[in-house]
Write an enzyme that holds these catalytic residues in place. Structure first.
Site, PDB file in Angstrom:
ATOM      1  N   ASP A 176      12.621  -0.820   1.074  1.00 24.11           N
ATOM      2  CA  ASP A 176      12.893  -1.834   0.371  1.00 24.11           C
ATOM      3  C   ASP A 176      14.588  -2.238   0.690  1.00 24.11           C
ATOM      4  OD1 ASP A 176      10.516  -1.130  -0.481  1.00 24.11           O
ATOM      5  OD2 ASP A 176      10.661  -1.723  -2.552  1.00 24.11           O
ATOM      6  N   LYS A 220      10.449  -9.168  -2.502  1.00 23.55           N
ATOM      7  CA  LYS A 220      10.270  -8.583  -3.648  1.00 23.55           C
ATOM      8  C   LYS A 220      11.443  -9.070  -4.721  1.00 23.55           C
ATOM      9  CE  LYS A 220      11.982  -3.866  -5.203  1.00 23.55           C
ATOM     10  NZ  LYS A 220      12.311  -2.820  -4.849  1.00 23.55           N
ATOM     11  N   LYS A 240       6.212  -8.308  -4.278  1.00 25.41           N
ATOM     12  CA  LYS A 240       6.468  -7.064  -5.000  1.00 25.41           C
ATOM     13  C   LYS A 240       7.308  -7.541  -6.292  1.00 25.41           C
ATOM     14  CE  LYS A 240       8.595  -2.569  -5.543  1.00 25.41           C
ATOM     15  NZ  LYS A 240       9.079  -1.289  -4.967  1.00 25.41           N
TER      16      LYS A 240
END
Length: 223
Positions: A90, A153, A183
């Site tokens: 991430d 995300k 996300k």
């Protein structure tokens, strides 16, 4: 939307990113993740390598939490994390570049990390949506997709502007369609919050208080 507790758990990256986290804390996180039946644990790269039970994925953060790292540093961090057993990365973009509309720079940053994350490993791109305008969210998502990201995300959970919102998740989903995952992370503390994010288009949730979310308001069966 109705999800069983087991189904909801499979949306979750069970997360521990506090700077004071210890190896013992991470071991406890992994044990709790196995007990809760979540999809993955998400930890800082310095906590690797870790041992997890079969079926539990390992995610790490990269360029976290500011994103103000050279792309080469982010790429090296991502490559080392994969080499040490991470399944997913991430990464944080340069938020200022997105705020100023320099999306070619955002794309190049993501592309550098994508090159370091081999095929089969998942790359999620944190855009810090609360710090961006709608135009910034759209542009950052488009840049991430063009660079080969697997997910976009919302948030690190550390930015003072805030975390995930239903509106941001919906806009991100509209932008990437069904081509990428979305996300939602940051400030999701109840089952109702979690379901609202999923209903808006989230396919993964970053949670630190996972047990409380899964426990909901007393129900242990379905939501």
């Amino acid at each position: 939307m109705t999800l069983s507790r087991t189904q909801l758990a499979q949306f979750v990256d069970h997360t521990l990113l506090k700077p004071e986290a210890t190896p013992a804390d991470v071991e406890a996180l992994i044990a709790e993740a196995a007990d809760l039946g979540v999809f993955s644990v998400c930890v800082s790269p310095s906590m690797l390598p870790v041992t997890v039970p079969e079926g539990l994925a390992v995610a790490v953060v990269c360029g976290f939490p500011s994103g103000k790292h050279h792309s080469s540093i982010k790429a090296a961090e991502a490559a080392m994390s994969i080499a040490q057993g991470a399944d997913e990365v991430d990464m944080v973009i340069d938020i200022a570049a997105a705020r100023e509309g320099r999306f070619d720079e955002v794309q190049a940053d993501v592309a550098a990390v994508r090159k370091a994350v081999p095929e089969g490993a998942i790359l999620k791109v944190i855009i810090e949506s609360a710090a961006l305008s709608d135009e910034g969210i759209v542009g950052a998502c488009q840049a991430a997709e063009a660079a080969g990201a697997d997910f976009v995300k919302t948030s690190t959970g550390f930015h003072p502007a805030g975390g995930a919102t239903v509106e941001a998740v919906r806009l991100m989903r509209e932008t990437v369609g069904d081509r990428l995952g979305v996300k939602a992370s940051g400030g999701i503390r109840t089952a109702e919050d979690a379901l609202a994010m999923i209903d808006a288009g989230a396919t993964r949730l970053g949670l630190s208080g996972t047990r409380a979310v899964l426990d909901g308001t007393g129900s242990t069966d379905s939501y």
